[in-house]
Design a protein around this motif. Structure first.
Motif: not given
Length: 326
Positions: A211-215, A227-234, A299-300, A302-314
């Motif tokens: 999440h930190r790399r995405n944000l 931006w290591s988020a794609p690799q960490l996500q895998i 894809k990369v 979305s998990p961070t956006l949902e963590r910050l904004m919630g699923k519906a708002e994302t």
């Protein structure tokens, strides 16, 4: 940020990070202050099986050596840099790149920095600068500011910097002889993730780094180099904590996951940078912009956006921003 000092002898790896209170990663021999003489006398061990079962207290130690493959690295607290550097072999102390003045100038406002040494026993020096710590990562999405609290970030920073040195040691064997700046950065975070798995029963800190790399990217497209988020996500999607703990040797972990990683060209990275700038800038959204890259970015992120904004708002925000979400 990855750059070179004294091309024939030294490389300089630096990482601009935000940090929370220190919780240092310990390895076998890490608690010992080793003089330059004892470094030469003592037989060096590999890092692969060196991780202790427990973590030490959160006291910030001033100086110590930690194993890096068949070598060792000196870890220095910036406030004790003068005395710490004296632990290096005299050959390295005499080199300009390892002078206290040059190191302090290079650290600047960074939270950590790595100096890579060309030496038969010393892999490099890691400088930790707690004075520039922050307890959260911030980013702006849709004109709203979001904060991500960071736990144990100096510990993660240290693992990241150790990862730089360890991966350099593996170049030409498990890793290619030539790596880009971007590859160096996400590989260092893969080492960080492996350390997390060896010390914890869950991967919460791995997701925190994701999440930190995405944000950081959302906040500034210039952070694309880290931006290591794609690799960490895998890795996080292929393995759970117990499975990652089964890789007691980092080399085995890297051998398993490296073939899974994307091989993006400079043009690919430029397209991601352009899409991120367009998406998170204050200008009017263009849903069809770089449509061929949108699904990968969504894809990369979305998990961070949902963590910050919630699923519906994302989902609402993505629908407004991207052609592929309509």
């Amino acid at each position: 940020m990855f750059r070179y000092w004294q091309r024939s002898l030294l490389k300089l790896l630096s990482c601009s990070v935000v940090c929370a209170p220190l919780f240092v990663c310990h390895f076998v021999n890490a608690s010992q202050l080793i003089t330059s003489q004892s470094v030469v006398k003592n037989q060096l061990k590999t890092t692969a099986v060196m991780v202790e079962d427990g973590l030490a207290s959160d006291d910030i130690r001033q100086a110590y050596f930690t194993p890096i493959a068949t070598k060792q690295a000196l870890v220095c607290l910036l406030s004790s840099l003068e005395s710490c550097i004296t632990l290096l072999p005299s050959l390295l102390q005499q080199q300009t790149a390892f002078s206290v003045t040059n190191i302090r100038r290079a650290v600047g406002r960074k939270s950590a920095m790595v100096l890579v040494a060309e030496h038969h026993k010393i892999a490099g020096v890691i400088i930790i600068n707690p004075a520039n710590n922050m307890a959260e990562q911030t980013g702006v999405i849709g004109l709203k500011n979001y904060q991500l609290p960071l736990a144990n970030q100096i510990q993660l920073t240290l693992w990241h910097e150790i990862g730089h040195l360890y991966n350099i040691a593996l170049q030409g064997s498990i890793l290619p002889s030539s790596l880009t700046e971007y590859q160096h950065e996400w590989l260092a975070d893969l080492y960080l993730l492996w350390c997390i798995a060896q010390h914890y029963q869950q991967l919460d800190l791995g997701w925190q780094q994701f999440h930190r790399r995405n944000l950081a990217l959302i906040n500034d497209s210039g952070n694309l180099s880290h931006w290591s988020a794609p690799q960490l996500q895998i890795v996080l999607s292929h393995y759970d904590a117990q499975q990652l703990q089964g890789f007691t040797h980092y080399e085995d972990f890297l051998t398993a996951v490296y073939p899974l990683m994307p091989t993006w060209s400079p043009r690919d990275m430029a397209e991601f940078s352009s899409l991120v700038q367009r998406t998170f800038s204050a200008v009017q959204s263009l849903p069809g912009y770089m449509f061929w890259r949108q699904s990968e970015l969504i894809k990369v992120l979305s998990p961070t956006l949902e963590r910050l904004m919630g699923k519906a708002e994302t989902q609402r925000w993505l629908t407004n921003q991207f052609l592929t979400e309509k």
